[in-house]
Design a protein around this motif. Sequence first.
Motif, PDB file in Angstrom:
ATOM      1  N   SER A  53       0.831  -1.209   0.000  1.00 16.51           N
ATOM      2  CA  SER A  53       0.000   0.000   0.000  1.00 16.51           C
ATOM      3  C   SER A  53       0.866   1.260   0.000  1.00 16.51           C
ATOM      4  N   ALA A  54       1.980   1.242   0.712  1.00 14.19           N
ATOM      5  CA  ALA A  54       2.883   2.399   0.699  1.00 14.19           C
ATOM      6  C   ALA A  54       3.483   2.592  -0.686  1.00 14.19           C
ATOM      7  N   PHE A  55       3.818   1.497  -1.369  1.00 13.89           N
ATOM      8  CA  PHE A  55       4.380   1.596  -2.713  1.00 13.89           C
ATOM      9  C   PHE A  55       3.340   2.110  -3.708  1.00 13.89           C
ATOM     10  N   MET A  56       2.108   1.658  -3.603  1.00 10.61           N
ATOM     11  CA  MET A  56       1.049   2.129  -4.499  1.00 10.61           C
ATOM     12  C   MET A  56       0.781   3.623  -4.292  1.00 10.61           C
ATOM     13  N   ILE A  61       1.606   9.237  -6.231  1.00  5.07           N
ATOM     14  CA  ILE A  61       2.197  10.568  -6.081  1.00  5.07           C
ATOM     15  C   ILE A  61       3.133  10.867  -7.249  1.00  5.07           C
ATOM     16  N   ALA A  62       3.966   9.896  -7.628  1.00  6.54           N
ATOM     17  CA  ALA A  62       4.894  10.093  -8.739  1.00  6.54           C
ATOM     18  C   ALA A  62       4.128  10.296 -10.049  1.00  6.54           C
ATOM     19  N   LEU A 119       9.835  12.448   2.867  1.00  7.13           N
ATOM     20  CA  LEU A 119      10.794  11.760   2.005  1.00  7.13           C
ATOM     21  C   LEU A 119      10.370  11.862   0.539  1.00  7.13           C
ATOM     22  N   ALA A 120       9.099  11.606   0.275  1.00  6.29           N
ATOM     23  CA  ALA A 120       8.604  11.699  -1.101  1.00  6.29           C
ATOM     24  C   ALA A 120       8.648  13.130  -1.611  1.00  6.29           C
ATOM     25  N   ALA A 121       8.308  14.084  -0.753  1.00 10.89           N
ATOM     26  CA  ALA A 121       8.263  15.493  -1.175  1.00 10.89           C
ATOM     27  C   ALA A 121       9.651  16.067  -1.405  1.00 10.89           C
TER      28      ALA A 121
END
Length: 136
Positions: A53-56, A61-62, A119-121
């Motif tokens: 779920s975190a990867f999806m 987001i990407a 981290l993603a941002a």
Amino acid sequence: MNFKAIILVFVFQVIAGVLWYASTPSLFLGRSLLEDVSQQQPEAKVVLMFAFSAFMYLLFIAWLLGKVQIPSIFGRFCLVVGIWIFIVLPNLFFVSLHLELGPSEEIYLLSYGLVNTLLAALILPLSRTSRSIFKD
């Protein structure tokens, strides 16, 4: 989408998740500090579902960053953080109300989502899209 950047962020998120789970307050797990920690390991199925779920979510987001044409890095950073603040955070808030968690448990649960979002941002807006002849 830059899959190398996505995998990099995912690896960092997994490392953060391991550190986050390792630092779980003993009262939150329902065990004392003297109990054997190995007896409180999560099931493999739960860990895999959580990672999936975190990867999806990271792929979404990407993908969104690739579709939305925001020219500035700061604007893309604000988009990723804004999604968490205005979409994910309210859901977590209502779930914590339903589960009747205390303030310390709410902060603990929200902290991992915040770390993942940051981290993603910080990484995804800086990465350029891969140069493929197969543009979607």
